[in-house]
Write an enzyme that holds these catalytic residues in place. Sequence first.
Site, PDB file in Angstrom:
ATOM      1  N   ARG A  47     -30.796   8.810 -24.854  1.00  0.00           N
ATOM      2  CA  ARG A  47     -30.566   7.438 -25.311  1.00  0.00           C
ATOM      3  C   ARG A  47     -31.871   6.662 -25.485  1.00  0.00           C
ATOM      4  O   ARG A  47     -31.987   5.812 -26.379  1.00  0.00           O
ATOM      5  CB  ARG A  47     -29.645   6.709 -24.331  1.00  0.00           C
ATOM      6  CG  ARG A  47     -28.226   7.255 -24.328  1.00  0.00           C
ATOM      7  CD  ARG A  47     -27.292   6.416 -23.493  1.00  0.00           C
ATOM      8  NE  ARG A  47     -25.945   6.950 -23.507  1.00  0.00           N
ATOM      9  CZ  ARG A  47     -24.908   6.358 -22.932  1.00  0.00           C
ATOM     10  NH1 ARG A  47     -25.076   5.212 -22.278  1.00  0.00           N
ATOM     11  NH2 ARG A  47     -23.706   6.907 -22.982  1.00  0.00           N
ATOM     12  N   ASP A 155     -20.620  -9.915 -20.975  1.00  0.00           N
ATOM     13  CA  ASP A 155     -21.074  -8.546 -20.796  1.00  0.00           C
ATOM     14  C   ASP A 155     -22.582  -8.578 -20.589  1.00  0.00           C
ATOM     15  O   ASP A 155     -23.251  -9.572 -20.928  1.00  0.00           O
ATOM     16  CB  ASP A 155     -20.726  -7.680 -22.012  1.00  0.00           C
ATOM     17  CG  ASP A 155     -20.699  -6.193 -21.674  1.00  0.00           C
ATOM     18  OD1 ASP A 155     -19.609  -5.671 -21.401  1.00  0.00           O
ATOM     19  OD2 ASP A 155     -21.781  -5.575 -21.652  1.00  0.00           O
TER      20      ASP A 155
END
Length: 285
Positions: A47, A155
């Site tokens: 990632r 979030d």
Amino acid sequence: MGVGAALHAQRADDGLSSRNFDALSRYIYDYSGIKMPVTKLTMLEGRLRRRLRATGIANFNDYCDYLFKHGGIDKEAIFLIDAVTTNKTDFFREPKHFEYMAETGLPEMVAAGHKRLRLWSAACSIGAEPYTMAMVMQDFADSTSGIDYRILATDLSTEVLQAARRGVYPRELIQPVPADMQRRYVMTSRDAARGEARIHPRLRATVGFARLNLMDGAYKVGEPMHMIFCRNVLIYFDKQTQAKVLSRLCDCLLPGGFLYVGHSETVTGITLPVRQVANTVFKKI
């Protein structure tokens, strides 16, 4: 050095060393509470390669030096956390929660005299959860006079919040939404080839999105909430962090309000001012 040895050295330099992994995992845990065991080294490496490309930094050694030795962590923290957070989400995920909300939770709130309801999706990902809450809430408001509501959706990841605000999804992601709700709250693209659906502006207007880190010492969410959904995020925390997060969530909950956690999560062994009223549903005492 021969060609083979040179290529081996290059690959070794390109990989994420255990030293750098340890430094990154410690920072990720301190910042977000997310546990990053060594079994996730390959995932983290994969990632973060996108961040190397985006920043133009040649390798992981230089990237970690930039973060931890040259002050780059302040600028890079949000992108780093965006890269490592998992954002699995579905509309009407764990549907029993929404059944309880509609059939028991909301009627109890109204019976207790609450007409202006505040709800919070505390790990909203790309928005499927808060928009599901809004669908259930709007149906209830349409059938119950005098009801007003607002939903806060937060979030840690700025990337998913951007997607959530747009409210545009692949049609297959919308499939769990009951057909009658799809007709009222979802607009499909006229171009069938695009395969997209968008949440109706009327519904999107009831949801406000903001970035919030559950590791913060206190959650600045305004007046107490009538319902809080914090589902399938606690599993990424250790027990001590779970206890702190749940305690802060309860501080934000109105007495008599409801807390929903994921079906794979538990509050066992954590002292909280709540009692269990359904499977993974708790009511503040």
